[in-house]
Write a protein that holds these residues in place. Sequence first.
Motif, short mmCIF file in Angstrom:
data_model
loop_
_atom_site.label_atom_id
_atom_site.label_comp_id
_atom_site.label_asym_id
_atom_site.label_seq_id
_atom_site.Cartn_x
_atom_site.Cartn_y
_atom_site.Cartn_z
N MET A 331 0.83 -1.21 0.00
CA MET A 331 0.00 0.00 0.00
C MET A 331 0.86 1.25 0.00
N GLN A 332 0.28 2.32 -0.50
CA GLN A 332 0.89 3.63 -0.34
C GLN A 332 -0.21 4.65 -0.01
N PHE A 333 0.17 5.65 0.79
CA PHE A 333 -0.78 6.65 1.27
C PHE A 333 -0.32 8.03 0.80
N GLU A 334 -1.12 8.64 -0.04
CA GLU A 334 -0.80 9.98 -0.54
C GLU A 334 -1.60 11.00 0.26
N TYR A 335 -0.87 11.79 1.07
CA TYR A 335 -1.50 12.71 2.02
C TYR A 335 -1.34 14.15 1.55
N THR A 336 -2.48 14.83 1.36
CA THR A 336 -2.48 16.26 1.07
C THR A 336 -3.02 16.99 2.29
N LYS A 337 -2.23 17.87 2.88
CA LYS A 337 -2.63 18.55 4.10
C LYS A 337 -3.74 19.58 3.82
N ALA A 338 -4.46 19.94 4.89
CA ALA A 338 -5.52 20.95 4.79
C ALA A 338 -4.91 22.28 4.37
N TYR A 339 -5.70 23.09 3.66
CA TYR A 339 -5.21 24.39 3.21
C TYR A 339 -6.37 25.36 3.06
N LEU A 340 -6.04 26.64 2.95
CA LEU A 340 -7.03 27.69 2.76
C LEU A 340 -7.05 28.11 1.30
N THR A 341 -8.26 28.27 0.76
CA THR A 341 -8.39 28.76 -0.62
C THR A 341 -8.20 30.27 -0.64
N LYS A 342 -8.17 30.85 -1.83
CA LYS A 342 -7.96 32.29 -1.96
C LYS A 342 -9.07 33.11 -1.29
N ASP A 343 -10.28 32.54 -1.26
CA ASP A 343 -11.38 33.27 -0.63
C ASP A 343 -11.53 32.94 0.86
N GLY A 344 -10.53 32.26 1.43
CA GLY A 344 -10.48 32.04 2.87
C GLY A 344 -11.18 30.79 3.37
N LYS A 345 -11.66 29.94 2.48
CA LYS A 345 -12.33 28.71 2.89
C LYS A 345 -11.29 27.61 3.13
N GLN A 346 -11.55 26.82 4.20
CA GLN A 346 -10.61 25.75 4.53
C GLN A 346 -11.02 24.46 3.82
N VAL A 347 -10.05 23.82 3.21
CA VAL A 347 -10.26 22.53 2.56
C VAL A 347 -9.62 21.46 3.44
N LYS A 348 -10.39 20.42 3.78
CA LYS A 348 -9.88 19.36 4.64
C LYS A 348 -8.69 18.65 4.01
N GLY A 349 -7.85 18.10 4.90
CA GLY A 349 -6.78 17.26 4.43
C GLY A 349 -7.35 15.99 3.79
N LYS A 350 -6.60 15.37 2.90
CA LYS A 350 -7.09 14.21 2.17
C LYS A 350 -5.99 13.16 2.05
N VAL A 351 -6.38 11.90 2.28
CA VAL A 351 -5.46 10.78 2.14
C VAL A 351 -6.04 9.80 1.12
N VAL A 352 -5.29 9.54 0.07
CA VAL A 352 -5.70 8.57 -0.95
C VAL A 352 -4.91 7.28 -0.73
N VAL A 353 -5.65 6.17 -0.53
CA VAL A 353 -5.01 4.87 -0.31
C VAL A 353 -4.93 4.14 -1.64
N LYS A 354 -3.71 3.81 -2.05
CA LYS A 354 -3.51 3.17 -3.35
C LYS A 354 -2.72 1.87 -3.20
N ARG A 355 -2.88 1.01 -4.18
CA ARG A 355 -2.04 -0.18 -4.24
C ARG A 355 -0.73 0.19 -4.92
N LYS A 356 0.35 -0.15 -4.26
CA LYS A 356 1.67 0.23 -4.79
C LYS A 356 1.98 -0.53 -6.07
N LYS A 357 2.41 0.22 -7.07
CA LYS A 357 2.77 -0.40 -8.34
C LYS A 357 4.14 -1.05 -8.23
N ILE A 358 4.22 -2.25 -8.72
CA ILE A 358 5.50 -2.99 -8.66
C ILE A 358 6.26 -2.85 -9.98
#
Length: 358
Positions: A331-358
Amino acid sequence: MQNFNQFVFNSLLGDEQFVRWAKGEPCSNPEYWASWKTQYPDQGREFDDAVKVASALSFAAPSISDQEIAYMWQNGVLRKNQDRSRKKIAPSVLLMRIAAAFFLPLLLTTAFLYFNQARLQKQYSAFVAGQSGKNIAVQAPIGTRTVVDLPDGSKVWLNSGSRLTYPAFFADNQREVRLEGEAFFDIEKESKPFLVQNSGPTVKVYGTRFNVNDYADEDHVVVALEEGSVALDLKGKEAFLHPGEVSVYHRNEHSLSIAKNDLEPLLCWKDGKLIFRNTSLDEIVRVLQRQYNVVFEFDDPSLAGYQYNATFRNESLEQILQLLKVSAPQMQFEYTKAYLTKDGKQVKGKVVVKRKKI
């Protein structure tokens, strides 16, 4: 000599938990009161006098409750009476005045409570009646835990994203709260029952320690009993839990099962730990979403069934993802941390769980 701080004195006597501690009764956080003079050495005199008054109240007016004592001090009833009584006393000797300054407030308060119990209780009852119907709601924000002290001295730990609703004053015949989410309860023993309303069976106790997990995104409502006894009321039918037992209410089937179980994985969250035993990644993900305020996505749905045995102690999300990856190299976990958009709205952090390519 430092001047007597009347505000500190009154504040102590207006605190129901302090009154309980001073009277030698069970209270929340007794260690706090025991170490109070060490933390505030300049206010030791006020503390000692407040302890004397609270102790005197315990034998002078046994039918007046701790809540009543705190209410009367908070609303100035006893202090006003002391002021009126002092005006009537005029010692002619300086020595008597000095002694009166220390002794008369205690004596007058004790006498006042003894001879005016009926009137005080009537006034307090009117106050409680005016508060009936007023509820207090406490919510633990996502990613945090919150401790709640209830009006009867019971203590509740709220897990992340949970909400507890309770009345400002409990009724004469029962103590009732409503839970959404998860909470650990340490309930003061009383003759009137304590009820926890939730989306599963009503939990009924008199004094005990137990955990209720009623998160809306779970398929079950789980009650774990650490000590004491618990009655579960499901549509008029009662089932009972004994220490070390866990009940599982199946939402879809509307059925209830009870069995002995290891309680540590169910109770450890309040101490900052997460324990998983033969737990699917799908279940782990739901816990992590609540604890770290992130969103998980499975790129390959078959990965959700992978089983883990793991224990985490206050690790960051990045550390947990790394440990999960070590246990399952595919497995591999791609983590994008939470951030604020230009208009000040917060976007939650996101983790995508993928099968690791061999």
